[in-house]
Write a protein that holds these residues in place. Structure first.
Motif, PDB file in Angstrom:
ATOM      1  N   GLU A  15      13.144   0.411   5.045  1.00  0.00           N
ATOM      2  CA  GLU A  15      13.037   1.867   4.874  1.00  0.00           C
ATOM      3  C   GLU A  15      14.021   2.372   3.833  1.00  0.00           C
ATOM      4  O   GLU A  15      13.688   3.244   3.013  1.00  0.00           O
ATOM      5  N   ASN A  16      15.228   1.837   3.825  1.00  0.00           N
ATOM      6  CA  ASN A  16      16.249   2.254   2.869  1.00  0.00           C
ATOM      7  C   ASN A  16      15.830   1.920   1.442  1.00  0.00           C
ATOM      8  O   ASN A  16      15.974   2.736   0.524  1.00  0.00           O
ATOM      9  N   PHE A  17      15.297   0.718   1.263  1.00  0.00           N
ATOM     10  CA  PHE A  17      14.821   0.331  -0.069  1.00  0.00           C
ATOM     11  C   PHE A  17      13.671   1.231  -0.511  1.00  0.00           C
ATOM     12  O   PHE A  17      13.591   1.631  -1.676  1.00  0.00           O
ATOM     13  N   ARG A  18      12.792   1.574   0.416  1.00  0.00           N
ATOM     14  CA  ARG A  18      11.664   2.449   0.113  1.00  0.00           C
ATOM     15  C   ARG A  18      12.164   3.815  -0.371  1.00  0.00           C
ATOM     16  O   ARG A  18      11.645   4.346  -1.364  1.00  0.00           O
ATOM     17  N   ARG A  19      13.149   4.361   0.330  1.00  0.00           N
ATOM     18  CA  ARG A  19      13.697   5.663  -0.073  1.00  0.00           C
ATOM     19  C   ARG A  19      14.312   5.599  -1.467  1.00  0.00           C
ATOM     20  O   ARG A  19      14.095   6.496  -2.292  1.00  0.00           O
ATOM     21  N   GLN A  20      15.077   4.558  -1.732  1.00  0.00           N
ATOM     22  CA  GLN A  20      15.697   4.404  -3.055  1.00  0.00           C
ATOM     23  C   GLN A  20      14.638   4.295  -4.145  1.00  0.00           C
ATOM     24  O   GLN A  20      14.766   4.899  -5.220  1.00  0.00           O
TER      25      GLN A  20
ATOM     26  N   SER B  11       5.523  -4.378  -2.598  1.00  0.00           N
ATOM     27  CA  SER B  11       5.865  -4.797  -1.234  1.00  0.00           C
ATOM     28  C   SER B  11       7.087  -5.696  -1.300  1.00  0.00           C
ATOM     29  O   SER B  11       7.223  -6.512  -2.203  1.00  0.00           O
ATOM     30  N   TRP B  12       7.973  -5.525  -0.347  1.00  0.00           N
ATOM     31  CA  TRP B  12       9.254  -6.218  -0.416  1.00  0.00           C
ATOM     32  C   TRP B  12       9.665  -6.765   0.934  1.00  0.00           C
ATOM     33  O   TRP B  12       9.205  -6.327   1.985  1.00  0.00           O
ATOM     34  N   PHE B  13      10.535  -7.737   0.888  1.00  0.00           N
ATOM     35  CA  PHE B  13      11.110  -8.348   2.077  1.00  0.00           C
ATOM     36  C   PHE B  13      12.616  -8.206   1.936  1.00  0.00           C
ATOM     37  O   PHE B  13      13.219  -8.828   1.067  1.00  0.00           O
ATOM     38  N   PRO B  14      13.242  -7.333   2.720  1.00  0.00           N
ATOM     39  CA  PRO B  14      14.683  -7.124   2.583  1.00  0.00           C
ATOM     40  C   PRO B  14      15.431  -8.457   2.542  1.00  0.00           C
ATOM     41  O   PRO B  14      15.158  -9.366   3.312  1.00  0.00           O
ATOM     42  N   GLY B  15      16.359  -8.549   1.623  1.00  0.00           N
ATOM     43  CA  GLY B  15      17.078  -9.799   1.425  1.00  0.00           C
ATOM     44  C   GLY B  15      16.487 -10.639   0.317  1.00  0.00           C
ATOM     45  O   GLY B  15      17.092 -11.609  -0.133  1.00  0.00           O
ATOM     46  N   GLN B  16      15.284 -10.259  -0.157  1.00  0.00           N
ATOM     47  CA  GLN B  16      14.633 -11.001  -1.233  1.00  0.00           C
ATOM     48  C   GLN B  16      14.356 -10.106  -2.444  1.00  0.00           C
ATOM     49  O   GLN B  16      13.547 -10.452  -3.293  1.00  0.00           O
ATOM     50  N   VAL B  17      15.020  -8.952  -2.506  1.00  0.00           N
ATOM     51  CA  VAL B  17      14.813  -8.046  -3.644  1.00  0.00           C
ATOM     52  C   VAL B  17      16.145  -7.625  -4.269  1.00  0.00           C
ATOM     53  O   VAL B  17      16.217  -6.633  -4.980  1.00  0.00           O
TER      54      VAL B  17
ATOM     55  N   ILE C  80       3.643   1.037   7.438  1.00  0.00           N
ATOM     56  CA  ILE C  80       4.709   0.050   7.543  1.00  0.00           C
ATOM     57  C   ILE C  80       5.719   0.327   6.419  1.00  0.00           C
ATOM     58  O   ILE C  80       5.332   0.812   5.357  1.00  0.00           O
ATOM     59  N   PRO C  81       7.025   0.081   6.626  1.00  0.00           N
ATOM     60  CA  PRO C  81       8.002   0.519   5.631  1.00  0.00           C
ATOM     61  C   PRO C  81       8.107  -0.332   4.370  1.00  0.00           C
ATOM     62  O   PRO C  81       8.770   0.082   3.415  1.00  0.00           O
ATOM     63  N   HIS C  82       7.482  -1.495   4.315  1.00  0.00           N
ATOM     64  CA  HIS C  82       7.721  -2.393   3.179  1.00  0.00           C
ATOM     65  C   HIS C  82       6.547  -2.503   2.213  1.00  0.00           C
ATOM     66  O   HIS C  82       6.558  -3.374   1.332  1.00  0.00           O
ATOM     67  N   ILE C  83       5.541  -1.633   2.353  1.00  0.00           N
ATOM     68  CA  ILE C  83       4.397  -1.653   1.434  1.00  0.00           C
ATOM     69  C   ILE C  83       4.167  -0.256   0.887  1.00  0.00           C
ATOM     70  O   ILE C  83       4.072   0.707   1.644  1.00  0.00           O
ATOM     71  N   LEU C  84       4.075  -0.147  -0.428  1.00  0.00           N
ATOM     72  CA  LEU C  84       3.732   1.103  -1.100  1.00  0.00           C
ATOM     73  C   LEU C  84       2.581   0.847  -2.051  1.00  0.00           C
ATOM     74  O   LEU C  84       2.624  -0.100  -2.845  1.00  0.00           O
ATOM     75  N   ASN C  85       1.568   1.684  -1.988  1.00  0.00           N
ATOM     76  CA  ASN C  85       0.464   1.596  -2.933  1.00  0.00           C
ATOM     77  C   ASN C  85       0.508   2.849  -3.801  1.00  0.00           C
ATOM     78  O   ASN C  85       0.351   3.970  -3.300  1.00  0.00           O
ATOM     79  N   LEU C  86       0.737   2.667  -5.096  1.00  0.00           N
ATOM     80  CA  LEU C  86       0.999   3.785  -5.992  1.00  0.00           C
ATOM     81  C   LEU C  86       0.026   3.801  -7.163  1.00  0.00           C
ATOM     82  O   LEU C  86      -0.298   2.761  -7.736  1.00  0.00           O
ATOM     83  N   ALA C  87      -0.415   5.002  -7.497  1.00  0.00           N
ATOM     84  CA  ALA C  87      -1.235   5.204  -8.695  1.00  0.00           C
ATOM     85  C   ALA C  87      -0.407   6.036  -9.668  1.00  0.00           C
ATOM     86  O   ALA C  87      -0.050   7.178  -9.366  1.00  0.00           O
ATOM     87  N   PHE C  88      -0.087   5.472 -10.819  1.00  0.00           N
ATOM     88  CA  PHE C  88       0.687   6.173 -11.833  1.00  0.00           C
ATOM     89  C   PHE C  88      -0.259   6.856 -12.816  1.00  0.00           C
ATOM     90  O   PHE C  88      -1.229   6.245 -13.293  1.00  0.00           O
ATOM     91  N   ASP C  89       0.010   8.114 -13.100  1.00  0.00           N
ATOM     92  CA  ASP C  89      -0.852   8.886 -13.999  1.00  0.00           C
ATOM     93  C   ASP C  89      -0.913   8.256 -15.381  1.00  0.00           C
ATOM     94  O   ASP C  89       0.106   7.795 -15.915  1.00  0.00           O
TER      95      ASP C  89
ATOM     96  N   GLN D 199      17.202  -4.639  11.868  1.00  0.00           N
ATOM     97  CA  GLN D 199      17.907  -4.517  10.594  1.00  0.00           C
ATOM     98  C   GLN D 199      16.931  -4.610   9.432  1.00  0.00           C
ATOM     99  O   GLN D 199      17.054  -3.893   8.433  1.00  0.00           O
ATOM    100  N   TRP D 200      15.942  -5.517   9.575  1.00  0.00           N
ATOM    101  CA  TRP D 200      14.909  -5.657   8.540  1.00  0.00           C
ATOM    102  C   TRP D 200      14.193  -4.325   8.323  1.00  0.00           C
ATOM    103  O   TRP D 200      13.992  -3.885   7.190  1.00  0.00           O
ATOM    104  N   TRP D 201      13.815  -3.686   9.433  1.00  0.00           N
ATOM    105  CA  TRP D 201      13.085  -2.411   9.359  1.00  0.00           C
ATOM    106  C   TRP D 201      13.938  -1.346   8.675  1.00  0.00           C
ATOM    107  O   TRP D 201      13.468  -0.623   7.800  1.00  0.00           O
ATOM    108  N   SER D 202      15.202  -1.271   9.085  1.00  0.00           N
ATOM    109  CA  SER D 202      16.112  -0.290   8.499  1.00  0.00           C
ATOM    110  C   SER D 202      16.306  -0.540   7.005  1.00  0.00           C
ATOM    111  O   SER D 202      16.270   0.396   6.192  1.00  0.00           O
ATOM    112  N   ASP D 203      16.509  -1.800   6.632  1.00  0.00           N
ATOM    113  CA  ASP D 203      16.702  -2.143   5.221  1.00  0.00           C
ATOM    114  C   ASP D 203      15.437  -1.876   4.408  1.00  0.00           C
ATOM    115  O   ASP D 203      15.514  -1.437   3.255  1.00  0.00           O
TER     116      ASP D 203
END
Length: 388
Positions: A276-281, A361-367, A301-310, A270-274
């Motif tokens: 991934e869902n948060f990542r998509r949103q 980076s997020w932990f489903p249930g804590q965001v 991994i589904p809960h970490i995103l590294n982003l560079a904003f222009d 469920q953690w993995w699914s949640d």
């Protein structure tokens, strides 16, 4: 003592640490205030109960890694485990004339700095740069193997990009050689535990990335047949933990680690699914901004995103976002002063990207507190203001 409570903002720095799960906190408190015995005390029931509890915890945690209880030692966390694994193997390498170590340039400082120390002792450290994907290939490691290669140290999941390294495949290849494999599994433990069932010689992990308490982790020292990895202790005094990590065991933390692993395993799918869902949103909403994602998204991994904003200064953007979410530019274990990410730099990304990327980076249930659209609005407004 007065406790300061800050305004509640969404927490997007779960790669640094997570909130202790309530069930875990209850277990820790119980072993602090009721069953408070020293597991090394053999003359009374308090010590006996503590010793039995630690044995149960060790057995459960070792089983989760497809290992034997006597192959697991408790440490203060992944950093200490990394040091015991890398520095503890060095005397054997020196005796055998095997001073070549392969690692990657995107490792955590808890690996790179021990390696740097060994370099000052005459070891040859061969760091692989993974390119823009951030993923080291098994072939790149194999090409560098030599008869005097003592160790390969490769992290499981990168703490800044979330990129998953091919440790399972590498373990199978290295098992056919005399070279040992060490894996820093701080970010992958619990989430991709099946990867760690592979014949990896040394596995470092920690509890506070999966809802456990800080200050507790472990080092798996897996046998090769009847032979154990020839580690030399870094400290002496008491002989606990197979003489590799002396000192009184923190029974409450050990029990908290075991409980965190148990709870997380039950909720993992469920953690993995949640996650991934948060990542998509989040990515869908951020589509209104101008950004790039750093790292191989096919192996991440589904809960970490590294982003560079222009056109954005990362430190300035963090200040703009501070009332909405707690975010970071990278590892929490580096210098207090801001410097460009060594991980992104090693991936041959442009300097302005390496210097101005955010790690979310997020932990489903804590965001739950995050209003994604308002969060994105801040970034959109900042980019418009900078470019106008």
């Amino acid at each position: 003592m007065e406790v300061l409570v800050s305004n509640v903002v969404a927490y997007l720095d779960a790669a640094a640490t997570t909130r202790v799960e309530p069930q875990v906190a209850e277990v820790v408190l119980h072993w602090m205030t009721e069953e408070f015995g020293n597991s090394g005390s053999r003359t009374h029931e308090y010590g006996t109960r503590a010793k039995r509890a630690v044995a149960r915890a060790r057995e459960a945690l070792a089983h989760s890694l497809s290992a034997r209880p006597d192959e697991l030692i408790f440490t203060s966390g992944a950093t200490e485990s990394n040091n015991i694994a890398i520095l503890g193997l060095a005397p054997h390498g020196e005796k055998q004339g095997r001073r070549h170590i392969i690692s990657s340039a995107v490792e955590h400082k808890a690996v790179l700095e021990p390696l740097e120390h060994l370099s000052s002792r005459g070891f040859e450290i061969d760091l692989i740069s993974p390119g823009t994907s951030g993923r080291v290939s098994v072939e790149a490691v194999q090409e560098r193997l030599r008869p005097d290669t003592l160790l390969v140290s490769l992290m499981h999941v990168n703490n800044e990009t979330g990129v998953i390294q091919p440790v399972t495949e590498l373990a199978k290849k290295l098992r056919e050689t005399s070279t040992y494999l060490h894996v820093d599994a701080a970010q992958g433990y619990g989430k991709l535990t099946e990867d760690l069932h592979a014949p990896i010689d040394l596995v470092s992990f920690t509890g506070h990335k999966i809802g456990g308490p800080k200050g507790i982790g472990g080092l798996l020292v897996r046998r090769r047949g009847r032979d154990s990895v020839p580690l030399t202790p870094l400290m002496y005094g008491g002989g606990q933990e197979r003489k590799l990590r002396p000192g009184t065991l923190p029974v409450p933390l050990v029990m908290g680690l075991a409980k965190a692993a148990e709870v997380f395993e039950k909720e993992r799918k469920q953690w993995w699914s949640d996650a991934e869902n948060f990542r998509r949103q989040l990515l869908r909403s951020l589509g209104r901004t101008r950004f790039r994602v750093n790292g191989d998204q096919e192996n991440s991994i589904p809960h970490i995103l590294n982003l560079a904003f222009d056109d954005v200064d990362a430190e300035a953007l963090i200040l703009q976002l501070k009332d909405y979410a707690a975010v970071a530019t990278g590892s929490a274990c580096t210098s207090a002063s801001y410097t460009p990410s060594h991980v992104l730099a090693a991936m041959d990304l442009p300097e302005h990207v390496a210097s101005n990327s955010l790690r979310l980076s997020w932990f489903p249930g804590q965001v739950q507190e995050l209003d994604i659209e308002s969060f994105t609005d801040v970034i959109v407004d900042y980019q418009v203001g900078v470019s106008s």
